[in-house]
Design a protein around this motif. Sequence first.
Motif, PDB file in Angstrom:
ATOM      1  N   LEU A 182       0.840  -1.206   0.000  1.00 28.59           N
ATOM      2  CA  LEU A 182       0.000   0.000   0.000  1.00 28.59           C
ATOM      3  C   LEU A 182       0.877   1.259   0.000  1.00 28.59           C
ATOM      4  CD1 LEU A 182      -3.243   0.494   0.618  1.00 28.59           C
ATOM      5  CD2 LEU A 182      -2.271   1.516   2.668  1.00 28.59           C
ATOM      6  N   ASP A 183       0.528   2.218  -0.833  1.00 32.76           N
ATOM      7  CA  ASP A 183       1.230   3.507  -0.904  1.00 32.76           C
ATOM      8  C   ASP A 183       0.255   4.630  -0.595  1.00 32.76           C
ATOM      9  OD1 ASP A 183       3.754   2.489  -1.949  1.00 32.76           O
ATOM     10  OD2 ASP A 183       2.623   2.109  -3.796  1.00 32.76           O
ATOM     11  N   LEU A 184       0.765   5.617   0.152  1.00 30.95           N
ATOM     12  CA  LEU A 184      -0.126   6.704   0.569  1.00 30.95           C
ATOM     13  C   LEU A 184       0.727   7.885   1.010  1.00 30.95           C
ATOM     14  CD1 LEU A 184      -3.172   7.186   1.424  1.00 30.95           C
ATOM     15  CD2 LEU A 184      -2.498   6.367   3.664  1.00 30.95           C
ATOM     16  N   THR A 185       0.389   9.086   0.547  1.00 30.30           N
ATOM     17  CA  THR A 185       1.063  10.291   1.036  1.00 30.30           C
ATOM     18  C   THR A 185      -0.008  11.309   1.380  1.00 30.30           C
ATOM     19  OG1 THR A 185       2.914   9.867  -0.435  1.00 30.30           O
ATOM     20  CG2 THR A 185       2.774  12.073   0.495  1.00 30.30           C
ATOM     21  N   VAL A 186       0.045  11.825   2.604  1.00 31.78           N
ATOM     22  CA  VAL A 186      -0.970  12.786   3.020  1.00 31.78           C
ATOM     23  C   VAL A 186      -0.299  14.098   3.428  1.00 31.78           C
ATOM     24  CG1 VAL A 186      -2.895  13.221   4.594  1.00 31.78           C
ATOM     25  CG2 VAL A 186      -2.413  10.882   3.862  1.00 31.78           C
ATOM     26  N   PRO A 187      -0.562  15.174   2.688  1.00 28.73           N
ATOM     27  CA  PRO A 187       0.009  16.475   3.055  1.00 28.73           C
ATOM     28  C   PRO A 187      -0.576  16.965   4.375  1.00 28.73           C
ATOM     29  CG  PRO A 187      -0.975  16.537   0.840  1.00 28.73           C
ATOM     30  CD  PRO A 187      -1.405  15.252   1.494  1.00 28.73           C
ATOM     31  N   PRO A 188       0.185  17.783   5.125  1.00 28.76           N
ATOM     32  CA  PRO A 188      -0.316  18.253   6.421  1.00 28.76           C
ATOM     33  C   PRO A 188      -1.538  19.149   6.247  1.00 28.76           C
ATOM     34  CG  PRO A 188       1.698  19.418   5.820  1.00 28.76           C
ATOM     35  CD  PRO A 188       1.504  18.350   4.787  1.00 28.76           C
ATOM     36  N   GLY A 189      -2.424  19.108   7.260  1.00 30.23           N
ATOM     37  CA  GLY A 189      -3.588  19.993   7.257  1.00 30.23           C
ATOM     38  C   GLY A 189      -4.662  19.604   6.270  1.00 30.23           C
ATOM     39  N   CYS A 213      -8.220   7.816  -1.581  1.00 31.66           N
ATOM     40  CA  CYS A 213      -7.659   6.684  -2.300  1.00 31.66           C
ATOM     41  C   CYS A 213      -8.590   5.503  -2.103  1.00 31.66           C
ATOM     42  CB  CYS A 213      -6.212   6.391  -1.941  1.00 31.66           C
ATOM     43  SG  CYS A 213      -5.962   5.895  -0.292  1.00 31.66           S
ATOM     44  N   VAL A 214      -8.794   4.804  -3.188  1.00 30.95           N
ATOM     45  CA  VAL A 214      -9.695   3.662  -3.182  1.00 30.95           C
ATOM     46  C   VAL A 214      -8.832   2.432  -2.974  1.00 30.95           C
ATOM     47  CG1 VAL A 214     -11.449   2.409  -4.474  1.00 30.95           C
ATOM     48  CG2 VAL A 214     -11.192   4.870  -4.805  1.00 30.95           C
ATOM     49  N   VAL A 215      -9.162   1.649  -1.931  1.00 34.14           N
ATOM     50  CA  VAL A 215      -8.351   0.484  -1.577  1.00 34.14           C
ATOM     51  C   VAL A 215      -9.171  -0.776  -1.759  1.00 34.14           C
ATOM     52  CG1 VAL A 215      -7.130  -0.641   0.336  1.00 34.14           C
ATOM     53  CG2 VAL A 215      -6.997   1.818   0.058  1.00 34.14           C
ATOM     54  N   VAL A 231      -6.187   1.158  -5.554  1.00 34.80           N
ATOM     55  CA  VAL A 231      -6.557   0.929  -6.955  1.00 34.80           C
ATOM     56  C   VAL A 231      -6.821   2.237  -7.693  1.00 34.80           C
ATOM     57  CG1 VAL A 231      -7.427  -1.401  -6.603  1.00 34.80           C
ATOM     58  CG2 VAL A 231      -9.002   0.505  -6.394  1.00 34.80           C
ATOM     59  N   ALA A 232      -6.982   3.323  -6.961  1.00 27.91           N
ATOM     60  CA  ALA A 232      -7.142   4.623  -7.606  1.00 27.91           C
ATOM     61  C   ALA A 232      -6.950   5.685  -6.557  1.00 27.91           C
ATOM     62  CB  ALA A 232      -8.545   4.764  -8.192  1.00 27.91           C
ATOM     63  N   ASP A 233      -6.483   6.865  -6.998  1.00 25.78           N
ATOM     64  CA  ASP A 233      -6.335   7.909  -6.004  1.00 25.78           C
ATOM     65  C   ASP A 233      -6.382   9.273  -6.672  1.00 25.78           C
ATOM     66  OD1 ASP A 233      -4.328   9.751  -5.021  1.00 25.78           O
ATOM     67  OD2 ASP A 233      -2.846   8.146  -5.012  1.00 25.78           O
ATOM     68  N   GLY A 234      -6.899  10.244  -5.967  1.00 27.57           N
ATOM     69  CA  GLY A 234      -7.051  11.583  -6.530  1.00 27.57           C
ATOM     70  C   GLY A 234      -8.117  12.348  -5.775  1.00 27.57           C
ATOM     71  N   THR A 235      -8.494  13.513  -6.309  1.00 28.30           N
ATOM     72  CA  THR A 235      -9.619  14.224  -5.713  1.00 28.30           C
ATOM     73  C   THR A 235     -10.880  13.479  -6.155  1.00 28.30           C
ATOM     74  OG1 THR A 235      -9.899  15.629  -7.649  1.00 28.30           O
ATOM     75  CG2 THR A 235      -8.420  16.437  -5.944  1.00 28.30           C
ATOM     76  N   THR A 236     -11.995  13.732  -5.457  1.00 25.89           N
ATOM     77  CA  THR A 236     -13.215  13.034  -5.865  1.00 25.89           C
ATOM     78  C   THR A 236     -13.586  13.431  -7.297  1.00 25.89           C
ATOM     79  OG1 THR A 236     -14.517  14.702  -4.722  1.00 25.89           O
ATOM     80  CG2 THR A 236     -14.158  12.645  -3.566  1.00 25.89           C
ATOM     81  N   ASP A 237     -13.337  14.687  -7.657  1.00 27.32           N
ATOM     82  CA  ASP A 237     -13.631  15.109  -9.035  1.00 27.32           C
ATOM     83  C   ASP A 237     -12.792  14.336 -10.051  1.00 27.32           C
ATOM     84  OD1 ASP A 237     -15.651  16.837  -8.491  1.00 27.32           O
ATOM     85  OD2 ASP A 237     -14.419  18.649  -8.544  1.00 27.32           O
ATOM     86  N   GLN A 238     -11.504  14.143  -9.706  1.00 22.70           N
ATOM     87  CA  GLN A 238     -10.640  13.385 -10.626  1.00 22.70           C
ATOM     88  C   GLN A 238     -11.125  11.949 -10.776  1.00 22.70           C
ATOM     89  OE1 GLN A 238      -6.898  14.033  -8.702  1.00 22.70           O
ATOM     90  NE2 GLN A 238      -6.337  15.723 -10.047  1.00 22.70           N
ATOM     91  N   LEU A 239     -11.534  11.357  -9.649  1.00 24.94           N
ATOM     92  CA  LEU A 239     -12.029   9.981  -9.726  1.00 24.94           C
ATOM     93  C   LEU A 239     -13.272   9.906 -10.603  1.00 24.94           C
ATOM     94  CD1 LEU A 239     -11.653   8.556  -6.124  1.00 24.94           C
ATOM     95  CD2 LEU A 239     -10.267   8.093  -8.132  1.00 24.94           C
TER      96      LEU A 239
END
Length: 328
Positions: free
Chosen positions: A31-38, A214-216, A222-230
């Motif tokens: 699993l890969d995940l990066t979360v910016p602060p705030g 991110c959709v897991v 399996v996918a990640d982005g803003t909800t609009d991008q998804l």
Amino acid sequence: MADSDPAIVVEGLRKTYGGKRAGGKPALAGLDLTVPPGTVHAVLGPNGAGKTTCVRILATLLRHDGGRAEVAGYDVLRHPDEVRHRIGLLGQHAAVDEELSGRQNLELFGRLHHLGGRRAAARADELLERFGLDGTGDRAVGQYSGGMRRRLDLAASLIVRPRVLFLDEPTTGLDPRGRTEVWQSVRSLVGDGMTVLLTTQYLEEADQLADRVCVVDHGRVVADGTTDQLKARIGGDRIDIVLRDAGQLTAAASLIGAAARAASVETDPDRRWIGARVTDRVAALTETVRALDAAGIEAEDIALRRPTLDEVFLHLTKDTKAEEETPV
Ligand SMILES: Nc1ncnc2c1ncn2[C@@H]1O[C@H](COP(=O)(O)OP(=O)(O)O)[C@@H](O)[C@H]1O
Ligand SMILES: [Mg+2]
């Protein structure tokens, strides 16, 4: 840790319960995940996807067996104490005592976290007020509604002002009203600069609360982005049209297909309905109205709508299932 450094970094995280030699299916499979602060990040997935496993590893409650995870700048295996001092966790199952009142529970949490008696009491007051529980703070928790309990859990996870807050399925099992109450509470936290990682099975919840999703599925993203991008990934927006006269359906469908530059057009004669998938939503709508007008075709209803996250999720998980079933 600099202010702009990610609050959470997960790379190739793996976990198989019982150890790899147990031969079980991995709960996390890289699993890969990066979360910016705030920011608020949602991990969206069905039951068994690996969401709780991921949260428990990040909260130092469980050891992973591959990859790496960092929270607030600290590696969870090498510096678990540093991590623990900076996080709050709202688990899937509540940890409050039913016999005690809401206020007593919060004070107890404060004492457990080494706040003195007076500070623990002050913090309890502050949190009860913040989550709209000041009127019921002295009632036993056993008498709380589901939404009130969840808000109390949330208050308890905030006793020590964490930098990073984990919310594991915060509204599972709540009725719509309780869910709305919890959403409001979560929204009120953002803006304090806190980073929130939220897991959910509710697509609407991710859409309501999260900056990114991110959709897991099966322990992988399996996918990640803003909800609009998804949403854009599954073919953008849709125009739904209901005609007055079912006899004009075929003619109207081909007109709309061309005018709206639709990726696909479906029809349903019983409902006198045409559905078109479009990319440039406003232009497509304008051109559709013009084309129908010019051809003298009357519409009873025309609506532009974004696909729901449910549609996105079905689409994305269908893709991964197809991949897995393809022999290599
Ligand atoms: N304590 C455990 N022992 C063995 N298997 C587990 C344990 N906890 C979870 N699992 C398995 O790991 C997978 C992921 O579970 P979990 O992280 O709880 O998913 P989610 O929170 O997304 O529903 C599932 O297949 C689940 O059955
Ligand atoms: Mg879970």
